[in-house]
Write a protein that holds these residues in place. Sequence first.
Motif, PDB file in Angstrom:
ATOM      1  N   UNK A 122       1.230  -1.803  -0.519  1.00 16.99           N
ATOM      2  CA  UNK A 122      -0.068  -0.208   0.145  1.00 16.99           C
ATOM      3  C   UNK A 122       0.848   1.337   0.224  1.00 16.99           C
ATOM      4  N   UNK A 123       0.424   2.230  -0.187  1.00 18.66           N
ATOM      5  CA  UNK A 123       0.797   3.807  -0.336  1.00 18.66           C
ATOM      6  C   UNK A 123       0.392   3.960   1.295  1.00 18.66           C
ATOM      7  N   UNK A 124       1.010   4.796   1.434  1.00 20.00           N
ATOM      8  CA  UNK A 124       0.653   5.922   2.480  1.00 20.00           C
ATOM      9  C   UNK A 124       1.396   7.504   2.369  1.00 20.00           C
ATOM     10  N   UNK A 125       0.744   8.498   2.281  1.00 17.74           N
ATOM     11  CA  UNK A 125       1.372   9.257   1.803  1.00 17.74           C
ATOM     12  C   UNK A 125       2.424   9.288   0.770  1.00 17.74           C
ATOM     13  N   UNK A 126       3.770   9.687   0.991  1.00 21.18           N
ATOM     14  CA  UNK A 126       4.679   9.576   0.704  1.00 21.18           C
ATOM     15  C   UNK A 126       5.838   8.288   0.400  1.00 21.18           C
ATOM     16  N   UNK A 127       5.072   7.328   1.358  1.00 24.55           N
ATOM     17  CA  UNK A 127       5.581   6.241   2.230  1.00 24.55           C
ATOM     18  C   UNK A 127       5.558   5.520   1.168  1.00 24.55           C
ATOM     19  N   UNK A 128       5.314   4.619   0.824  1.00 19.50           N
ATOM     20  CA  UNK A 128       5.457   2.131   0.274  1.00 19.50           C
ATOM     21  C   UNK A 128       5.484   1.387   1.341  1.00 19.50           C
ATOM     22  N   UNK A 129       4.525   0.987   1.264  1.00 21.52           N
ATOM     23  CA  UNK A 129       4.718  -0.221   2.798  1.00 21.52           C
ATOM     24  C   UNK A 129       4.635  -1.077   1.589  1.00 21.52           C
ATOM     25  N   UNK A 130       5.812  -2.026   1.966  1.00 22.64           N
ATOM     26  CA  UNK A 130       5.293  -3.887   0.895  1.00 22.64           C
ATOM     27  C   UNK A 130       5.057  -4.848   2.850  1.00 22.64           C
ATOM     28  N   UNK A 131       4.307  -5.109   2.517  1.00 25.82           N
ATOM     29  CA  UNK A 131       4.116  -6.721   3.620  1.00 25.82           C
ATOM     30  C   UNK A 131       4.125  -8.077   3.214  1.00 25.82           C
ATOM     31  N   UNK A 132       5.266  -8.290   4.321  1.00 25.44           N
ATOM     32  CA  UNK A 132       5.871 -10.143   3.901  1.00 25.44           C
ATOM     33  C   UNK A 132       5.211 -10.932   2.802  1.00 25.44           C
TER      34      UNK A 132
END
Length: 222
Positions: A122-132
């Motif tokens: 997912x993206x949150x603001x200017x961050x990219x999050x990658x789940x395991x």
Amino acid sequence: MPLKACFHQSLEPDSILMRNPIRRSKKIGLTQGGRVRDGDASQKRSRVRQIDAIWTKLSERPDDGEILFITENPSRDYYHPCDEKDIRKVLAHLPRRHWRHLRAVVFRRSSARDRANGVEARRRYLCVILNPFPVSNEVDWGIRPPSLKVRSHYAPWCDRWEVRDGRHFHVWTAEQVRRYYRYHLFLHEMGHLNQPAFHSLMRREDFAEDYALTWARKLGQL
């Protein structure tokens, strides 16, 4: 305390904020980041302020040309298929203007609900999050066979499905998972980072998916 060390401390797996993330359900085809068939995108409002504080702080980091990489312990049964080096290699092929606003990439420890809902990134603001991903490299889709849309979505990355005791499993190799994370999940979220602000929800997802597929082809992955 240095900025990077500060964020590492605030994003440790034992942190209440990171153990209770915003909840989101997604439809394949509507949003490519998850595998829920009938869910609507929604957020658990009781935690929005707390989680927003983390993503806001990360996103408001000064533009010094550097990207902050944060890695959480994925837990015993999960692992992070790629790392900072892998993501930097992908970014090296993108125009600088496409990632100049990216402030952080978080290899996150996912919640139980994220795992149940198949939320992969997912993206949150200017961050990219990658789940395991599961260490077994298998995803249990339950007793209902995956739809044609689901199969088509995953086909370029892994098209091996098995049925055991009436349950459908998507069976990957470690290299397939790594390729999928680098050249689809991450690029899809980068598409969101570059989309016009006026896009509707459906149009945003279409734009991000087109962005990911276009760049995957340019990089010889499709």
